[in-house]
Design a protein around this motif. Structure first.
Motif, PDB file in Angstrom:
ATOM      1  N   THR A 193       0.816  -1.215   0.000  1.00 21.97           N
ATOM      2  CA  THR A 193       0.000   0.000   0.000  1.00 21.97           C
ATOM      3  C   THR A 193       0.846   1.260   0.000  1.00 21.97           C
ATOM      4  O   THR A 193       1.925   1.308   0.589  1.00 21.97           O
ATOM      5  CB  THR A 193      -0.955   0.013   1.205  1.00 21.97           C
ATOM      6  N   VAL A 194       0.339   2.270  -0.706  1.00 19.10           N
ATOM      7  CA  VAL A 194       1.018   3.556  -0.814  1.00 19.10           C
ATOM      8  C   VAL A 194      -0.024   4.635  -0.514  1.00 19.10           C
ATOM      9  O   VAL A 194      -1.219   4.349  -0.470  1.00 19.10           O
ATOM     10  CB  VAL A 194       1.624   3.756  -2.224  1.00 19.10           C
ATOM     11  N   TRP A 239       7.761   5.855  -5.152  1.00 16.56           N
ATOM     12  CA  TRP A 239       7.530   6.380  -3.800  1.00 16.56           C
ATOM     13  C   TRP A 239       8.037   5.406  -2.746  1.00 16.56           C
ATOM     14  O   TRP A 239       8.592   5.803  -1.723  1.00 16.56           O
ATOM     15  CB  TRP A 239       6.035   6.652  -3.593  1.00 16.56           C
ATOM     16  N   GLN A 240       7.855   4.106  -3.015  1.00 14.07           N
ATOM     17  CA  GLN A 240       8.218   3.100  -2.020  1.00 14.07           C
ATOM     18  C   GLN A 240       9.684   3.198  -1.622  1.00 14.07           C
ATOM     19  O   GLN A 240      10.046   2.897  -0.483  1.00 14.07           O
ATOM     20  CB  GLN A 240       7.940   1.694  -2.549  1.00 14.07           C
ATOM     21  N   ILE A 241      10.540   3.575  -2.587  1.00 13.63           N
ATOM     22  CA  ILE A 241      11.960   3.696  -2.250  1.00 13.63           C
ATOM     23  C   ILE A 241      12.409   5.155  -2.298  1.00 13.63           C
ATOM     24  O   ILE A 241      13.592   5.462  -2.288  1.00 13.63           O
ATOM     25  CB  ILE A 241      12.848   2.831  -3.175  1.00 13.63           C
ATOM     26  N   LYS A 242      11.418   6.044  -2.332  1.00 12.22           N
ATOM     27  CA  LYS A 242      11.645   7.485  -2.307  1.00 12.22           C
ATOM     28  C   LYS A 242      12.627   7.953  -3.381  1.00 12.22           C
ATOM     29  O   LYS A 242      13.609   8.634  -3.103  1.00 12.22           O
ATOM     30  CB  LYS A 242      12.109   7.959  -0.924  1.00 12.22           C
ATOM     31  N   VAL A 243      12.368   7.532  -4.615  1.00 15.35           N
ATOM     32  CA  VAL A 243      13.111   8.107  -5.739  1.00 15.35           C
ATOM     33  C   VAL A 243      12.086   8.744  -6.673  1.00 15.35           C
ATOM     34  O   VAL A 243      10.894   8.520  -6.524  1.00 15.35           O
ATOM     35  CB  VAL A 243      13.933   7.043  -6.510  1.00 15.35           C
ATOM     36  N   TYR A 291      13.127   5.779 -11.237  1.00 15.29           N
ATOM     37  CA  TYR A 291      12.601   4.420 -11.188  1.00 15.29           C
ATOM     38  C   TYR A 291      12.493   3.831 -12.588  1.00 15.29           C
ATOM     39  O   TYR A 291      12.735   2.634 -12.799  1.00 15.29           O
ATOM     40  CB  TYR A 291      11.242   4.378 -10.473  1.00 15.29           C
TER      41      TYR A 291
END
Lengths: 142, 358
Positions: free
Chosen positions: B328-329, B342-346, B351
């Protein structure tokens, strides 16, 4: 699964990691993002981390980038040639868990029992874990 | 001989680590207090003895009293040292964060932390000395925990064997008892025993977890269903409907239910049963040929809506299904690639450069 770590263990004391690595034909990516399970390797220039080159060498036994309790989710960083790594503390606002430096001529290998081996070519990288939005922001574990 | 002993020690130490891990599952502070419990032994003994001595020998009572307060002082000093070490840093890290978030200054935070050892000791003193329930609890505190003590029993038994010394009858008796029992409390003149469970299933983190039945079950039928350490109703394991999930009031259990259904029937099944609408389009996962990313609006699981990022594998497994992963995001993200980024903040652009995913 033909893992570098297994091959090294099997070869024992006389293991020549460079040799074994060459035989395994591990897919190696240089200078681009790549992902293994719940962790990602991103060139340091592509993120705003305050990256600085780590100086601690990765020992022959490797460094657990992510340490699973029962080793089933351990991402192990191995060094073919000198490789340097510094662990960082995960934060949901900055999900970096390590700084990696692979000098020219070396290769770093991420070894995982389910996801196999991933090679990382020369360069400066950050290793990041994933976060997720639950009731609050949390870390994702494989 | 030394080499054998070292190897044995290493094997036993890793078993010890495993067995300690098996029994520790609470918060970091819980772990700290377990460490401290071991320190309480001399204090508790001193405390018990004092009552006898006070009646019979006043002079001895006074010096025992001094000993007792010295022991408390020692504990406080030990605590201070522990808290300033790496373990202590880890334990107090959360507390520091909370204080900082409440706008405490660096100086104020240090002041609060400096008071911790004396506060903890004060609490322990009060518990031990004023509450009779605590006294009974202390007496009952398991000295020979069948789940985490076996490691040293094994060590000594084998040490005796390989060094050619005689067996110890008492050690063997203890070892036998510990193997036969689960939690047990040996006291003077009486022992309370419990049986080991007939079924005990743990996940990789050592938490109770089972997807096909109870995680813990005893011979008399008493059992518990658990999902990654959380006690859940039996029916949850089989897979709830979306409606059942939304009706559950406990959010932790809702989350377990979502994971259980997704694991058993797949995310696509749950998404369509719940009627969660797709957000944006399904796209290819960069650097991962054959895998697609899609986003769905997930409501009714968490207090606020979130978006569910679904990654579906291109290759079909042997049973005809495709491997799916759901994470989830924030609901504000409306593009699957942006969600993965977003999950790895790039940035999504970074990505998109992904060269490989395994």
């Amino acid at each position: 699964m033909n893992l570098l770590s297994n091959q090294l263990q099997a070869a024992g004391e006389s293991a020549d990691i460079a040799d074994i690595f060459a035989q395994l034909e591990v897919p190696t990516i240089t200078g681009l993002p790549q992902h293994q399970g719940d962790i990602s390797v991103i060139p340091a220039s592509m993120v705003d981390d305050g990256y600085s080159r780590p100086t601690a060498p990765v020992p022959a036994v490797g460094v657990a980038v992510v340490q699973g309790e029962a080793t089933s989710n351990t991402h192990l960083l191995l060094a073919v040639g000198p490789v340097f790594y510094l662990a960082r503390e995960f934060d949901v606002e900055l999900p970096t868990i390590g700084y990696l430096f692979v000098p020219e001529g070396s290769t770093a290998v991420l070894d995982h029992p389910e996801h196999g081996n991933s090679g990382i070519g020369a360069g400066e990288y950050v290793i990041r874990a994933k976060r997720t939005q639950a009731e609050a922001l949390e870390r994702v574990y494989d | 001989m030394l080499l054998v002993a070292v190897r044995l020690r290493d094997a036993v130490l890793s078993f010890h680590r495993w067995s300690v891990m098996m029994t520790e599952r609470d918060t970091k502070l819980g772990r700290l207090s377990e460490k401290l419990s071991a320190q309480l032994e001399p204090l508790w003994t001193a405390s018990l003895n004092l009552r006898e001595i006070e009646k019979e020998n006043p002079m001895e009572y006074l010096s025992m009293k001094e000993l007792k307060s010295k022991l408390w002082k020692d504990l406080e000093v030990k605590l201070t040292v522990t808290l300033s070490g790496p373990f202590g840093q880890m334990v107090t890290a959360d507390l520091r964060k909370q204080l900082a978030a409440a706008n405490y200054t660096e100086k104020q935070i240090e002041a609060v932390l400096a008071l911790l050892p004396s506060r903890i000791v004060e609490n322990m003193k009060n518990d031990l000395e004023t509450s009779s329930y605590s006294q009974i609890k202390e007496q009952l505190r398991c000295q020979l925990n069948s789940w985490s003590e076996p490691y040293w029993l094994t060590l000594y038994k084998h040490a005796l064997k390989i060094s050619g010394l005689e067996d110890s009858e008492r050690l063997n008796a203890l070892a036998e008892a510990v193997q036969a029992n689960s939690w047990w409390w040996p006291m003077e003149g009486i022992a309370v025993l419990t049986e080991r469970p007939v079924r005990l299933m743990l996940d990789d983190d050592g938490q109770l977890h089972a997807e096909d039945g109870p995680a813990v079950a005893y011979r008399d039928g008493y059992c518990g269903y658990y999902w990654h350490g959380i006690n859940v109703p039996a029916s949850l394991i089989d897979g709830w409907s979306a409606q059942q999930i939304m009706q559950e009031r406990n959010s932790e259990i809702r989350r377990c239910a979502v994971e259980a259904v997704a694991g058993r029937h797949g995310w696509q099944y749950l998404v369509s049963d719940a009627g969660w609408p797709q957000v944006g389009k399904t796209v290819d996962d960069p650097g991962n040929p054959g895998q697609t990313l899609s986003l769905y609006r997930m409501e009714g699981v968490y207090p606020e809506p979130v978006n569910l990022l679904l990654m579906v594998n291109g290759t079909v497994e042997r049973d005809g299904t495709r491997r799916e992963f759901g994470e989830t995001v924030p609901a504000s993200i409306s593009d699957p690639v942006a969600a993965a980024a977003w999950q790895i903040k790039v940035s999504p652009e970074v990505y998109r450069l992904s060269a490989r995913r395994t």
